[in-house]
Scaffold this motif. Structure first.
Motif, PDB file in Angstrom:
ATOM      1  N   THR A   1       0.865  -1.172   0.000  1.00 41.39           N
ATOM      2  CA  THR A   1       0.000   0.000   0.000  1.00 41.39           C
ATOM      3  C   THR A   1       0.906   1.227   0.000  1.00 41.39           C
ATOM      4  O   THR A   1       2.109   1.129   0.261  1.00 41.39           O
ATOM      5  CB  THR A   1      -0.906   0.044   1.239  1.00 41.39           C
ATOM      6  OG1 THR A   1      -0.077   0.188   2.405  1.00 41.39           O
ATOM      7  CG2 THR A   1      -1.770  -1.213   1.352  1.00 41.39           C
ATOM      8  N   GLN A   2       0.326   2.374  -0.250  1.00 40.89           N
ATOM      9  CA  GLN A   2       1.109   3.611  -0.195  1.00 40.89           C
ATOM     10  C   GLN A   2       1.648   3.817   1.213  1.00 40.89           C
ATOM     11  O   GLN A   2       2.793   4.236   1.396  1.00 40.89           O
ATOM     12  CB  GLN A   2       0.256   4.799  -0.633  1.00 40.89           C
ATOM     13  CG  GLN A   2      -0.079   4.760  -2.103  1.00 40.89           C
ATOM     14  CD  GLN A   2      -1.086   5.819  -2.508  1.00 40.89           C
ATOM     15  OE1 GLN A   2      -1.899   6.268  -1.698  1.00 40.89           O
ATOM     16  NE2 GLN A   2      -1.052   6.204  -3.780  1.00 40.89           N
ATOM     17  N   SER A   3       0.842   3.482   2.206  1.00 42.70           N
ATOM     18  CA  SER A   3       1.260   3.624   3.596  1.00 42.70           C
ATOM     19  C   SER A   3       2.443   2.701   3.921  1.00 42.70           C
ATOM     20  O   SER A   3       3.405   3.113   4.577  1.00 42.70           O
ATOM     21  CB  SER A   3       0.084   3.323   4.519  1.00 42.70           C
ATOM     22  OG  SER A   3       0.461   3.471   5.857  1.00 42.70           O
ATOM     23  N   GLN A   4       2.377   1.470   3.441  1.00 44.72           N
ATOM     24  CA  GLN A   4       3.474   0.523   3.684  1.00 44.72           C
ATOM     25  C   GLN A   4       4.771   0.999   3.046  1.00 44.72           C
ATOM     26  O   GLN A   4       5.825   0.964   3.673  1.00 44.72           O
ATOM     27  CB  GLN A   4       3.108  -0.868   3.157  1.00 44.72           C
ATOM     28  CG  GLN A   4       2.056  -1.567   3.975  1.00 44.72           C
ATOM     29  CD  GLN A   4       1.560  -2.842   3.299  1.00 44.72           C
ATOM     30  OE1 GLN A   4       1.417  -2.903   2.068  1.00 44.72           O
ATOM     31  NE2 GLN A   4       1.297  -3.865   4.103  1.00 44.72           N
ATOM     32  N   LEU A   5       4.695   1.440   1.798  1.00 41.53           N
ATOM     33  CA  LEU A   5       5.894   1.944   1.132  1.00 41.53           C
ATOM     34  C   LEU A   5       6.419   3.171   1.861  1.00 41.53           C
ATOM     35  O   LEU A   5       7.622   3.320   2.061  1.00 41.53           O
ATOM     36  CB  LEU A   5       5.621   2.267  -0.344  1.00 41.53           C
ATOM     37  CG  LEU A   5       6.797   2.836  -1.124  1.00 41.53           C
ATOM     38  CD1 LEU A   5       8.005   1.889  -1.102  1.00 41.53           C
ATOM     39  CD2 LEU A   5       6.387   3.149  -2.562  1.00 41.53           C
ATOM     40  N   GLY A   6       5.521   4.034   2.286  1.00 42.66           N
ATOM     41  CA  GLY A   6       5.930   5.224   3.030  1.00 42.66           C
ATOM     42  C   GLY A   6       6.711   4.863   4.285  1.00 42.66           C
ATOM     43  O   GLY A   6       7.765   5.439   4.564  1.00 42.66           O
ATOM     44  N   LYS A   7       6.208   3.897   5.038  1.00 37.90           N
ATOM     45  CA  LYS A   7       6.902   3.469   6.259  1.00 37.90           C
ATOM     46  C   LYS A   7       8.268   2.885   5.938  1.00 37.90           C
ATOM     47  O   LYS A   7       9.230   3.080   6.689  1.00 37.90           O
ATOM     48  CB  LYS A   7       6.061   2.442   7.008  1.00 37.90           C
ATOM     49  CG  LYS A   7       4.880   3.051   7.711  1.00 37.90           C
ATOM     50  CD  LYS A   7       4.046   1.996   8.430  1.00 37.90           C
ATOM     51  CE  LYS A   7       2.809   2.637   9.018  1.00 37.90           C
ATOM     52  NZ  LYS A   7       1.924   1.649   9.644  1.00 37.90           N
ATOM     53  N   MET A   8       8.380   2.188   4.827  1.00 34.93           N
ATOM     54  CA  MET A   8       9.652   1.575   4.435  1.00 34.93           C
ATOM     55  C   MET A   8      10.723   2.620   4.143  1.00 34.93           C
ATOM     56  O   MET A   8      11.916   2.352   4.296  1.00 34.93           O
ATOM     57  CB  MET A   8       9.447   0.671   3.209  1.00 34.93           C
ATOM     58  CG  MET A   8       8.580  -0.537   3.497  1.00 34.93           C
ATOM     59  SD  MET A   8       8.056  -1.385   1.999  1.00 34.93           S
ATOM     60  CE  MET A   8       9.557  -2.236   1.560  1.00 34.93           C
ATOM     61  N   VAL A   9      10.302   3.804   3.713  1.00 35.49           N
ATOM     62  CA  VAL A   9      11.272   4.848   3.353  1.00 35.49           C
ATOM     63  C   VAL A   9      11.226   6.042   4.304  1.00 35.49           C
ATOM     64  O   VAL A   9      11.898   7.047   4.069  1.00 35.49           O
ATOM     65  CB  VAL A   9      11.095   5.311   1.880  1.00 35.49           C
ATOM     66  CG1 VAL A   9      11.344   4.167   0.932  1.00 35.49           C
ATOM     67  CG2 VAL A   9       9.731   5.929   1.649  1.00 35.49           C
ATOM     68  N   GLY A  10      10.440   5.932   5.370  1.00 37.00           N
ATOM     69  CA  GLY A  10      10.394   6.993   6.365  1.00 37.00           C
ATOM     70  C   GLY A  10       9.487   8.155   6.026  1.00 37.00           C
ATOM     71  O   GLY A  10       9.738   9.283   6.446  1.00 37.00           O
ATOM     72  N   LEU A  11       8.429   7.890   5.273  1.00 39.06           N
ATOM     73  CA  LEU A  11       7.477   8.931   4.890  1.00 39.06           C
ATOM     74  C   LEU A  11       6.051   8.478   5.198  1.00 39.06           C
ATOM     75  O   LEU A  11       5.814   7.326   5.539  1.00 39.06           O
ATOM     76  CB  LEU A  11       7.568   9.220   3.387  1.00 39.06           C
ATOM     77  CG  LEU A  11       8.869   9.763   2.852  1.00 39.06           C
ATOM     78  CD1 LEU A  11       8.824   9.826   1.337  1.00 39.06           C
ATOM     79  CD2 LEU A  11       9.147  11.141   3.423  1.00 39.06           C
ATOM     80  N   SER A  12       5.104   9.375   4.993  1.00 37.30           N
ATOM     81  CA  SER A  12       3.691   9.015   5.140  1.00 37.30           C
ATOM     82  C   SER A  12       3.169   8.470   3.814  1.00 37.30           C
ATOM     83  O   SER A  12       3.747   8.707   2.753  1.00 37.30           O
ATOM     84  CB  SER A  12       2.878  10.250   5.524  1.00 37.30           C
ATOM     85  OG  SER A  12       2.850  11.171   4.440  1.00 37.30           O
TER      86      SER A  12
END
Length: 79
Positions: free
Chosen positions: A17-28
């Motif tokens: 999800t966009q949220s999962q990818l965000g967490k992986m790179v330190g973003l929302s």
């Protein structure tokens, strides 16, 4: 295809999800959404984090858009 389109397609293919990818790179997830919708463009350092998170070669997310022989020719032999 824009960088945002490429991020969206690869992210979806990987099942994130966009949220999962965000967490992986330190973003929302909202910031990832902005990149995917071409509202914002990721800085080179962040693009490297996205490349690693998506497990792709950095050339996959480059701005080079080659789809035909003419594109190849124009890239290597600019006017």
């Amino acid at each position: 295809m824009t960088i945002g389109d490429k991020i969206r397609h690869i992210r979806a293919f990987r099942g994130y999800t966009q949220s999962q990818l965000g967490k992986m790179v330190g973003l929302s997830g909202d910031r990832i959404r902005q990149y995917e919708n071409d509202v914002r463009k990721p800085k080179p350092e962040l693009l490297q984090k996205i490349v690693k998170a998506l497990n792709v070669d950095e050339s996959v997310l480059s701005e080079i858009n080659i789809t035909t022989f003419d594109d190849v020719y124009a890239y290597f032999f600019p006017a």
